[in-house]
Design an enzyme around this catalytic site. Structure first.
Site, PDB file in Angstrom:
ATOM      1  N   CYS A   1      -4.003  -8.383  -2.320  1.00 33.52           N
ATOM      2  CA  CYS A   1      -3.695  -7.263  -2.020  1.00 33.52           C
ATOM      3  C   CYS A   1      -2.273  -7.251  -0.956  1.00 33.52           C
ATOM      4  CB  CYS A   1      -5.013  -6.630  -1.110  1.00 33.52           C
ATOM      5  SG  CYS A   1      -4.661  -4.812  -0.530  1.00 33.52           S
TER       6      CYS A   1
ATOM      7  N   ASP B   1      -2.145  -5.849   1.718  1.00 34.87           N
ATOM      8  CA  ASP B   1      -2.490  -5.665   3.022  1.00 34.87           C
ATOM      9  C   ASP B   1      -1.740  -6.836   3.982  1.00 34.87           C
ATOM     10  OD1 ASP B   1      -4.212  -6.057   5.471  1.00 34.87           O
ATOM     11  OD2 ASP B   1      -5.379  -4.453   4.442  1.00 34.87           O
TER      12      ASP B   1
ATOM     13  N   HIS C   1     -10.469  -9.019  -0.081  1.00 32.51           N
ATOM     14  CA  HIS C   1     -10.543  -9.122   1.397  1.00 32.51           C
ATOM     15  C   HIS C   1     -11.567  -7.884   1.902  1.00 32.51           C
ATOM     16  CE1 HIS C   1      -7.814  -5.918   2.805  1.00 32.51           C
ATOM     17  NE2 HIS C   1      -7.127  -6.260   1.729  1.00 32.51           N
TER      18      HIS C   1
ATOM     19  N   ARG D   1      -2.699  -8.030   6.654  1.00 32.04           N
ATOM     20  CA  ARG D   1      -3.560  -8.959   7.378  1.00 32.04           C
ATOM     21  C   ARG D   1      -3.891  -9.992   6.515  1.00 32.04           C
ATOM     22  NH1 ARG D   1      -7.758  -4.445   8.644  1.00 32.04           N
ATOM     23  NH2 ARG D   1      -7.016  -3.944   6.338  1.00 32.04           N
TER      24      ARG D   1
END
Length: 763
Positions: A582, A584, A643, A586
């Site tokens: 992803c 993302d 995730h 994080r």
């Protein structure tokens, strides 16, 4: 391997290879014997014993042993000092010493000698060989030292013997021309004939056909016809011991280095070299050669390389080549006696020039080891082999000590704009940055204190100690400067990038060094890291300033460390895994996989989605990545990594209502409808939140989506491609792997990937 298969392999591969090595060994053995001042038969005896004894007992199956050009200088000196029979005794004793070293299993220790010294020694021997054998080519006799050979060379050129010179030049011409035969224009068989054989044969035939009078090889009536028992050398005991050690060590190091080089080029199925056994084999061969009246023996790279190139697969090739030399020596003595000495000398001149490897010098210069190479070379030529090697080892030790104590200290004013002076501190103020890198010992104290004294008083100083060791003298110097600087109104912030040497000295903690605080590590977010620059503390700092500050920190700390790796990867990438995850922020693939530059071929998209083959909502971005990774980069593993708390999956659960105002994102998330349908079709799990369950199901569905591509499914079913599912739990920072048999994510096992079923291809 069955007995019949082994016999077929020997007949098909080792037998032809043994003839090739035999053809290389004959002229080289004769030439080395002449250059060493030993009887001609000594070279043949050494070739026979090296092939049979070292071949049977040694630990390197494809290495060929025999008389080595690298030992000619030592042997020639021993023959002149002690005589031939005593030299044979020294050779036998050197063999016994090698047997003792092999029994003590210290073979690896010999490899601790710097390659720069070894190659410098070989280059020096090459120079000595060329200077001595040039006189033989010119019809004269070599002098007792290289300098004498240089002084006498002009006179030798004036009074040279025309026939002898012509035979020498003819041999050199054939050697050079044979190696340059175009492969497309010459018969294939010619390339299996080593250049020394036709060179010596043509020179011999020319001399015989034209009836030229020139010195020739003189063999005894039988191979051992003039054999006498080795005699004890007469002289000072320390000098005799030194001679034995010199022969043993030089022959051992040359053999072990050759063994390592051949081991790297060994074909598949050939066992790895056993260096301790190889040293035992070399010791037995040298003991036998000395007793039989042969030259010292070592592993020879020229013959060993020819053995591998000719297709050898076992030690049978080496042993058989020794038998062929024995047969030739017993039955073809009159033919060998027709060989002109000038032709053998010319062969050694060419071999000596090749030992001066200019390509090796370029490599050593790149690694800053050229001084040891040239010191050894010059020492061997001017002082002698033992003295030159000791000189080279000494230079290498000094250079190693210098590298171990190398220290880099630089200072810079960190801020491009001035900052406000600290309250109560009149006069100049500013932010300074001092970086100390390397090994900080008392030798580096003057350099560090000189730089620190450049920092003005009443300033704020960030002192980065990127050191792998700090002794007490260095600590005292830095601590005293810090105390004095803070007493004058300044501020010092010491950041130890690696181990806390300064911190331990301040606190008196004498426990083993511990790593510095994780908060100072490169992988922490900008907001959590220790602020080293005032520009990061400013409340109105722009995002671009944060980014540039990070780039500056990368240049200061990391760029020099990754530069060698990036230089290797600059023109070609060879990643082993395609990692689809992803976008993302994080999720950081290189952190959770402990990978570095060049390891992962990464595709990031919203929701780590893979559009199905022939999808109505057309998008080729992911397919293009997969296609390039498998068909061009030949990647063998594709990983889908999801995730927890994925915003894309949350939008799917909400029915897409929250992203109606984002048309492009809405279209893209339609590729997640199959994941949502799979989620709705499965029973809820007790204690597992719906979003977590959808995030995990999405990984499984995307792996299935990959299999909708026919060409990719074929690769998976053929065992050429492995599919892996991972799930990162953000809260625990733990990664789980998909167990396809249970359709669940389980902890990554402690065993190696090849020992667990959890990483098998998900087909």
């Amino acid at each position: 391997m069955t007995f019949s298969t082994l016999n077929v392999s020997i007949l098909r591969r080792d037998l032809p290879a043994s003839f090739v090595v035999f053809l290389v060994a004959i002229p080289l053995s004769l030439g080395i014997a002449v250059a060493s001042g030993a009887p001609i038969a000594a070279g043949l005896i050494a070739a026979i014993v090296g092939g049979i004894v070292a071949g049977l007992l040694g630990g390197s199956p494809l290495q060929v042993s025999g008389p080595a050009a690298g030992l000619t200088v030592i042997v020639a000196s021993l023959v002149q000092t002690y005589g031939w029979r005593a030299t044979c005794t020294i050779t036998a004793l050197a063999g016994l010493l090698q047997l003792a070293l092999g029994a003590a299993k210290v073979a690896r220790t010999a490899l601790a000698v710097s390659p720069a010294v070894v190659h410098g020694m070989l280059a020096g021997v090459g120079v000595v060989l060329v200077l001595a054998q040039a006189h033989v080519v010119l019809g004269g006799r070599p002098q007792h030292s290289p300098l004498s050979n240089v002084r006498e060379l002009p006179g030798q050129l004036i009074s040279s013997h025309s026939h002898t010179v012509m035979l020498g030049l003819l041999t050199i011409a054939v050697l050079l021309a044979w190696e340059r035969l175009p492969k497309g224009l010459s018969p294939t068989a010619l390339h299996w004939i080593p250049a020394p054989l036709p060179a010596i044969a043509i020179a011999t035939l020319t001399s015989w056909a034209l009836g030229w009078e020139t010195p020739r090889v003189d063999l005894p009536d039988t191979l051992l016809g003039d054999w006498h028992a080795p005699a004890l050398p007469h002289g000072r005991l320390p000098e005799i011991v030194g001679a034995v050690v010199s022969v043993a060590v030089v022959a051992a190091v040359e053999s072990l280095l050759c063994s390592v080089a051949i081991d790297r080029a060994r074909p598949q199925g050939v066992p790895r070299a056993d260096l301790d056994r190889e040293l035992l084999g070399q010791g037995a061969a040298n003991a036998a050669s000395g007793l039989l009246g042969g030259l010292p023996i070592a592993g020879v790279i020229v013959r060993s390389t020819a053995n591998v190139a000719a297709g050898a697969r076992s030690r049978a090739s080496t042993v058989m080549h020794g038998f062929w030399v024995l047969v030739l020596a017993l039955s073809c003595g009159p033919v060998i006696e027709q060989v002109p000495l000038a032709a053998l000398a010319a062969l050694l001149v060419v071999l000596g020039v090749k030992m001066i490897d200019t390509a090796r010098v370029r490599d050593l210069r790149h690694h800053r080891e050229a001084p040891a190479y040239f010191a050894t070379l010059i020492g061997v030529v001017l002082l002698g082999l033992g003295e030159g090697v000791l000189l080279g080892i000494g230079i290498s030790a000094v250079m190693a000590l210098r590298r171990l104590t190398r220290l880099s200290v630089r200072v810079e004013q960190a801020l491009p704009v001035p900052i406000q002076a600290m309250p109560g501190s009149p006069g100049p103020a500013g932010q300074w940055h001092v970086i100390v890198e390397g090994t900080l010992t008392f030798l580096g104290v003057p350099k560090v204190t000189k730089v620190l004294q450049q920092v003005p008083a009443r300033t704020s100083v960030d002192l980065d100690l990127n050191v792998d060791f700090m002794d007490h003298a260095a600590f005292e110097a830095i601590h005293e400067w810090r105390v004095a600087h803070e007493r004058q109104g300044g501020r010092v912030d010491i950041d130890e990038v690696h181990e806390g040497w300064y911190e331990r000295a301040v606190t008196g903690d004498m426990s083993p060094p511990r790593k510095s605080s994780p908060s100072a590590r490169w992988w922490a977010p900008w907001a959590n890291r220790r602020r080293r620059h005032e520009e990061l503390d400013a409340p109105d700092v722009s995002p671009s300033a944060l980014l540039l500050a990070g780039v500056r920190e990368y240049h200061g700390r990391t760029a020099r460390l990754v530069k060698p790796i990036m230089a290797e990867l600059a023109f070609e990438q060879k990643p082993e895994h395609l990692f689809i995850t992803c976008v993302d922020s994080r999720v950081v693939p290189n952190i959770i996989t402990a990978s570095g530059p060049g390891d992962l071929f990464i595709n990031r998209n919203v929701g780590n989605l893979v559009p199905r083959f022939g999808s109505r909502t057309h998008d080729d971005s992911v397919a293009a990545t997969v296609e390039y990774a498998t068909n061009v980069l030949d990647i063998r593993t594709i990983t889908i990594c999801g995730h927890s708390n994925c915003g894309a999956m949350a939008a799917l659960l909400a029915g897409g209502t929250e992203i109606d105002h984002l048309p492009a994102l809405s279209r893209w998330l339609k590729h997640g409808n199959h994941s949502l349908a799979r989620f709705l079709a499965t029973e809820p799990e007790e204690g597992v939140p719906p979003l977590t369950r959808l995030c995990q199901i999405n990984v499984i569905q995307q792996l299935d989506n990959l299999l909708t591509y026919p060409w990719l499914r074929n690769r998976v079913e053929a065992g050429k491609l492995e599919l892996v599912g991972l799930y990162l739990d953000l809260e625990s920072a733990e990664v789980n792997i998909l167990d396809r048999s249970t359709q669940s994510f389980v902890p990554v096992p402690d065993e190696a990937p090849g020992d667990t079923d959890n990483t098998r291809a998900l087909t």
